[in-house]
Design a protein around this motif. Structure first.
Motif, PDB file in Angstrom:
ATOM      1  N   ILE A   2      44.789  38.558  37.538  1.00  0.00           N
ATOM      2  CA  ILE A   2      43.727  39.012  37.226  1.00  0.00           C
ATOM      3  C   ILE A   2      42.728  38.687  38.767  1.00  0.00           C
ATOM      4  CG2 ILE A   2      41.662  39.473  35.994  1.00  0.00           C
ATOM      5  CD1 ILE A   2      43.337  38.285  33.834  1.00  0.00           C
ATOM      6  N   GLY A   3      42.086  39.578  39.301  1.00  0.00           N
ATOM      7  CA  GLY A   3      41.370  39.171  40.317  1.00  0.00           C
ATOM      8  C   GLY A   3      39.854  39.473  40.082  1.00  0.00           C
ATOM      9  N   GLY A   4      39.151  38.533  40.793  1.00  0.00           N
ATOM     10  CA  GLY A   4      37.731  38.737  40.978  1.00  0.00           C
ATOM     11  C   GLY A   4      36.733  38.619  39.761  1.00  0.00           C
ATOM     12  N   ALA A   5      35.706  39.454  39.636  1.00  0.00           N
ATOM     13  CA  ALA A   5      34.585  39.208  38.590  1.00  0.00           C
ATOM     14  C   ALA A   5      35.291  39.375  37.219  1.00  0.00           C
ATOM     15  CB  ALA A   5      33.739  40.241  38.636  1.00  0.00           C
ATOM     16  N   GLN A   6      36.384  40.452  37.251  1.00  0.00           N
ATOM     17  CA  GLN A   6      37.067  40.679  35.813  1.00  0.00           C
ATOM     18  C   GLN A   6      37.716  39.432  35.505  1.00  0.00           C
ATOM     19  OE1 GLN A   6      37.516  42.300  38.501  1.00  0.00           O
ATOM     20  NE2 GLN A   6      39.432  42.972  39.119  1.00  0.00           N
ATOM     21  N   ALA A   7      38.238  38.732  36.084  1.00  0.00           N
ATOM     22  CA  ALA A   7      38.909  37.342  35.709  1.00  0.00           C
ATOM     23  C   ALA A   7      37.914  36.265  35.312  1.00  0.00           C
ATOM     24  CB  ALA A   7      39.664  36.486  37.130  1.00  0.00           C
ATOM     25  N   VAL A   8      36.740  36.279  35.787  1.00  0.00           N
ATOM     26  CA  VAL A   8      35.498  35.393  35.346  1.00  0.00           C
ATOM     27  C   VAL A   8      35.317  35.893  33.791  1.00  0.00           C
ATOM     28  CG1 VAL A   8      33.131  34.752  35.466  1.00  0.00           C
ATOM     29  CG2 VAL A   8      34.800  34.744  37.456  1.00  0.00           C
TER      30      VAL A   8
ATOM     31  N   GLY B 165      41.217  15.124  30.353  1.00  0.00           N
ATOM     32  CA  GLY B 165      41.928  15.085  29.100  1.00  0.00           C
ATOM     33  C   GLY B 165      41.888  16.506  28.546  1.00  0.00           C
ATOM     34  N   VAL B 166      41.598  17.553  29.461  1.00  0.00           N
ATOM     35  CA  VAL B 166      41.249  19.103  28.592  1.00  0.00           C
ATOM     36  C   VAL B 166      42.708  19.554  28.589  1.00  0.00           C
ATOM     37  CG1 VAL B 166      40.907  21.599  29.344  1.00  0.00           C
ATOM     38  CG2 VAL B 166      39.371  19.692  30.123  1.00  0.00           C
ATOM     39  N   ALA B 167      42.752  19.786  27.211  1.00  0.00           N
ATOM     40  CA  ALA B 167      44.191  20.333  26.505  1.00  0.00           C
ATOM     41  C   ALA B 167      44.758  21.407  27.155  1.00  0.00           C
ATOM     42  CB  ALA B 167      44.111  20.091  24.924  1.00  0.00           C
ATOM     43  N   SER B 168      43.795  22.611  27.085  1.00  0.00           N
ATOM     44  CA  SER B 168      44.241  24.019  27.411  1.00  0.00           C
ATOM     45  C   SER B 168      43.504  24.498  28.821  1.00  0.00           C
ATOM     46  CB  SER B 168      43.924  24.928  26.383  1.00  0.00           C
ATOM     47  OG  SER B 168      43.985  26.219  26.769  1.00  0.00           O
ATOM     48  N   ILE B 169      44.326  24.551  30.014  1.00  0.00           N
ATOM     49  CA  ILE B 169      44.010  25.082  31.232  1.00  0.00           C
ATOM     50  C   ILE B 169      44.683  26.312  31.684  1.00  0.00           C
ATOM     51  CG2 ILE B 169      43.837  24.663  33.622  1.00  0.00           C
ATOM     52  CD1 ILE B 169      43.922  21.715  32.919  1.00  0.00           C
ATOM     53  N   ALA B 170      44.131  27.488  31.959  1.00  0.00           N
ATOM     54  CA  ALA B 170      44.682  28.784  32.346  1.00  0.00           C
ATOM     55  C   ALA B 170      44.064  29.025  33.621  1.00  0.00           C
ATOM     56  CB  ALA B 170      44.110  29.714  31.301  1.00  0.00           C
ATOM     57  N   LEU B 171      44.951  29.605  34.634  1.00  0.00           N
ATOM     58  CA  LEU B 171      44.732  30.108  35.809  1.00  0.00           C
ATOM     59  C   LEU B 171      44.851  31.618  36.086  1.00  0.00           C
ATOM     60  CD1 LEU B 171      45.712  27.875  38.940  1.00  0.00           C
ATOM     61  CD2 LEU B 171      46.000  30.550  38.716  1.00  0.00           C
ATOM     62  N   ALA B 172      43.682  31.990  36.923  1.00  0.00           N
ATOM     63  CA  ALA B 172      43.947  33.480  37.226  1.00  0.00           C
ATOM     64  C   ALA B 172      43.739  33.513  38.795  1.00  0.00           C
ATOM     65  CB  ALA B 172      42.792  34.129  36.604  1.00  0.00           C
ATOM     66  N   SER B 173      44.541  34.548  39.250  1.00  0.00           N
ATOM     67  CA  SER B 173      44.399  34.957  40.747  1.00  0.00           C
ATOM     68  C   SER B 173      44.763  36.234  40.857  1.00  0.00           C
ATOM     69  CB  SER B 173      45.481  33.880  41.281  1.00  0.00           C
ATOM     70  OG  SER B 173      45.360  33.917  42.962  1.00  0.00           O
ATOM     71  N   PRO B 174      44.313  37.028  41.957  1.00  0.00           N
ATOM     72  CA  PRO B 174      44.374  38.417  42.033  1.00  0.00           C
ATOM     73  C   PRO B 174      46.051  38.716  42.154  1.00  0.00           C
ATOM     74  CG  PRO B 174      42.725  37.756  43.682  1.00  0.00           C
ATOM     75  CD  PRO B 174      43.580  36.525  42.991  1.00  0.00           C
ATOM     76  N   PRO B 175      46.410  39.905  41.636  1.00  0.00           N
ATOM     77  CA  PRO B 175      47.668  40.424  41.950  1.00  0.00           C
ATOM     78  C   PRO B 175      48.062  40.934  43.273  1.00  0.00           C
ATOM     79  CG  PRO B 175      46.215  42.124  40.633  1.00  0.00           C
ATOM     80  CD  PRO B 175      45.351  40.785  40.807  1.00  0.00           C
ATOM     81  N   GLN B 176      49.075  40.564  43.699  1.00  0.00           N
ATOM     82  CA  GLN B 176      49.433  41.025  45.231  1.00  0.00           C
ATOM     83  C   GLN B 176      50.463  42.282  45.274  1.00  0.00           C
ATOM     84  OE1 GLN B 176      48.018  38.975  47.881  1.00  0.00           O
ATOM     85  NE2 GLN B 176      46.894  38.004  46.084  1.00  0.00           N
ATOM     86  N   HIS B 177      49.753  43.168  45.784  1.00  0.00           N
ATOM     87  CA  HIS B 177      50.766  44.325  45.860  1.00  0.00           C
ATOM     88  C   HIS B 177      52.144  44.181  46.318  1.00  0.00           C
ATOM     89  CE1 HIS B 177      51.994  48.592  47.495  1.00  0.00           C
ATOM     90  NE2 HIS B 177      51.471  48.787  46.398  1.00  0.00           N
ATOM     91  N   ASP B 178      52.114  43.224  47.430  1.00  0.00           N
ATOM     92  CA  ASP B 178      53.445  42.920  47.844  1.00  0.00           C
ATOM     93  C   ASP B 178      54.165  41.983  47.246  1.00  0.00           C
ATOM     94  OD1 ASP B 178      51.823  41.126  48.872  1.00  0.00           O
ATOM     95  OD2 ASP B 178      52.064  41.061  50.977  1.00  0.00           O
ATOM     96  N   ASN B 179      53.760  41.447  46.021  1.00  0.00           N
ATOM     97  CA  ASN B 179      54.247  40.405  45.141  1.00  0.00           C
ATOM     98  C   ASN B 179      54.743  40.852  44.015  1.00  0.00           C
ATOM     99  OD1 ASN B 179      55.746  38.182  44.882  1.00  0.00           O
ATOM    100  ND2 ASN B 179      53.850  37.109  43.881  1.00  0.00           N
ATOM    101  N   GLU B 180      55.274  42.296  43.832  1.00  0.00           N
ATOM    102  CA  GLU B 180      55.336  42.802  42.533  1.00  0.00           C
ATOM    103  C   GLU B 180      53.991  42.707  41.595  1.00  0.00           C
ATOM    104  OE1 GLU B 180      59.125  41.284  41.288  1.00  0.00           O
ATOM    105  OE2 GLU B 180      60.112  42.253  42.801  1.00  0.00           O
ATOM    106  N   GLY B 181      53.059  42.905  41.918  1.00  0.00           N
ATOM    107  CA  GLY B 181      51.804  42.651  41.077  1.00  0.00           C
ATOM    108  C   GLY B 181      51.558  41.257  40.821  1.00  0.00           C
ATOM    109  N   LEU B 182      52.207  40.124  41.151  1.00  0.00           N
ATOM    110  CA  LEU B 182      51.904  39.136  40.718  1.00  0.00           C
ATOM    111  C   LEU B 182      51.130  38.302  41.469  1.00  0.00           C
ATOM    112  CD1 LEU B 182      55.351  37.877  39.567  1.00  0.00           C
ATOM    113  CD2 LEU B 182      53.705  38.582  38.043  1.00  0.00           C
ATOM    114  N   PRO B 183      50.263  37.094  41.433  1.00  0.00           N
ATOM    115  CA  PRO B 183      49.687  36.502  42.337  1.00  0.00           C
ATOM    116  C   PRO B 183      50.593  35.767  43.334  1.00  0.00           C
ATOM    117  CG  PRO B 183      48.986  35.552  40.207  1.00  0.00           C
ATOM    118  CD  PRO B 183      50.225  36.630  40.088  1.00  0.00           C
ATOM    119  N   HIS B 184      49.958  35.493  44.483  1.00  0.00           N
ATOM    120  CA  HIS B 184      50.795  34.861  45.780  1.00  0.00           C
ATOM    121  C   HIS B 184      51.635  33.850  45.053  1.00  0.00           C
ATOM    122  CE1 HIS B 184      51.843  33.009  49.397  1.00  0.00           C
ATOM    123  NE2 HIS B 184      51.422  33.966  50.130  1.00  0.00           N
TER     124      HIS B 184
END
Length: 459
Positions: free
Chosen positions: A198-204, A161-180
């Motif tokens: 956002i990738g890695g430790a900085q996402a956390v 029942g969590v109302a707010s869920i956000a997701l982070a995944s590393p930017p991909q150089h070959d996907n215009e800086g977006l996640p896969h």
């Protein structure tokens, strides 16, 4: 011909005839030492400090440094998420939808019920389960693409029942800086529209502390709200970041390298045992693949199949490195009872049981993140479409912790509701215990509620 650098060296640890304590067994089973290092921790502490003080500017610098992309704000545009779903391979979409359906069925059945008890007349104590306000999910990039991890982390949070869920995944150089794009498509299937590159430790760190709204020459920079719980797999930098922010937020676990143990007897099919050990080894050169058996002949047959199948697999070098590492190998025991003791000491993330009467053997195992019973329940099934969750405790922590589930995203709130008479009935017990603990004001706080009555009774 296998080159010397990648030759298979799947070792055997012979425990036959040895009576070992739990501590001894934990010392001899194949496993890497926990990754430690002040250099990693220092680097992560630096990232934490940079992101907390620098906000979006710091995230942009880290994206350029680690991912090779230029980034103003990490929020993924809604149209990019929609386009990723529209362009998703139909077969992959169908598989993800089935994985979501099964995972949701299992997750929704896990939600614990609120309970109320009445310890006495007019006394009521309730435990109410409440979802956390917000969850941040991290999905790594690196050696593979993990849309299944999107499913495994998001579905139980939604079932809670969590109302707010956000997701982070590393930017991909070959996907215009977006996640896969497959990650974005999986998010779309689950209705997650708040996605960050956002990738890695900085996402956390971004999820743990949030990023305040700001503004630059191009206009406003919308805030990232802090989360209450951060989940998701990652490398040692992600694991270290989760450890360092634990207490600011809840985390699922500080995960180590993935691992499989297979408890098998002489009747096990060596080609299946080998295939499942290889399937885990392809994750990472540090992945653990362990066979526990009372059959020397099975070990010989499995070792032969490992050599044959490893030559045919796509990630051959990675597989051979993992199988030949000190975290992998065969453990030879006197009988299945001894094998169960080894498995409980190892406390595998994934445990397969390939023995006669596998279900009853599996029922005797105490320590494992997930147990896969018989020839037709491989770990690969649990990774994708069993309905179970593949985010599981590693590095022996299955001895005291559980895999990701609905309760990860819930908190239990206790509600105490006593009437005047119900409190009066235990007032003397409270006085006795508060005096015994030399905390007399605790007893006074109760007795003051009855001062007027005491005065009236004296008059």
């Amino acid at each position: 011909m296998t080159s010397p650098a990648t030759a298979l060296d799947f070792r055997t640890i012979d425990l036959r005839g040895r009576s070992l304590s739990l501590a001894d067994l934990r010392a001899v089973v194949p496993r890497l030492e926990a990754e430690q290092g002040s250099a990693v921790e220092d680097a992560v502490r630096g990232i934490i400090a940079d992101v907390r003080s620098g906000g979006f500017a710091a995230l942009s610098l880290l994206a350029e440094k680690f991912d090779g992309v230029t980034q103003r704000h990490p929020r993924v545009p809604a149209e990019a998420i929609s386009e990723a779903l529209e362009s998703l391979n139909p077969r992959v979409r169908e598989a993800l939808e089935e994985s979501i359906r099964r995972a949701r069925l299992f997750a929704e059945a896990q939600r614990p019920a609120d309970v109320t008890v009445h310890p006495g007349d007019g006394a009521k104590v309730t435990q109410r389960w409440v979802p956390v306000r917000r969850v941040g999910v991290y999905v790594p990039g690196g050696l593979a693409v993990y849309p299944s991890s999107v499913v495994m982390n998001v579905v139980p949070a939604q079932a809670a029942g969590v109302a707010s869920i956000a997701l982070a995944s590393p930017p991909q150089h070959d996907n215009e800086g977006l996640p896969h794009p497959t990650i974005l498509a999986a998010a779309a299937l689950l209705g997650i529209d708040e996605v960050y590159a956002i990738g890695g430790a900085q996402a956390v760190v971004a999820f743990a502390y949030g990023i305040a709204a700001g503004e630059d020459a191009e206009g406003p920079l919308p805030a990232i709200e802090p989360a209450d719980v951060v989940t998701g797999p990652g490398n040692i930098f992600v694991a270290t970041a989760k450890r360092l922010v634990k207490g600011v937020v809840g985390i699922d676990a500080e995960a180590g390298p993935t691992e499989i143990a297979i408890l098998a007897d002489a009747g096990a099919r060596p080609e299946l045992v080998a295939a499942d050990l290889i399937s885990q080894a392809e994750h990472d050169t540090r992945a653990g693949s362990v066979l526990v058996t009372d059959s020397p002949e099975l070990i010989d047959a499995v070792r032969e199949r490992l050599g044959e199948q490893a030559e045919l697999t796509k990630h051959r070098e990675r597989v051979l490195a993992a199988l030949s590492g000190r975290q992998s190998g065969a453990v030879l025991v006197d009988d299945i009872d001894a094998g169960i003791a080894v498995c409980d000491a190892y406390a595998a993330e994934h445990l397969e049981v390939m023995t006669q009467d596998a279900a009853s053997v599996a029922a005797r195992v105490r320590n494992a993140g997930a147990i896969f019973v018989g020839d037709y329940s491989p770990v690969s099934l649990g990774d994708y479409t069993a309905g179970s969750n593949h985010v599981l405790p590693t590095s022996g922590t299955a001895a005291f912790s559980s895999g990701l589930n609905v309760a990860t995203f819930l908190k239990a709130v206790q509600i105490i509701d006593y009437s005047e008479a119900a409190l009066d009935a235990v007032a003397q017990h409270i006085r006795s215990l508060s005096d015994a603990e030399d905390l007399p004001a605790h007893g006074d706080a109760v007795e003051r509620r009855f001062v007027e009555r005491a005065v009236e009774s004296r008059n």
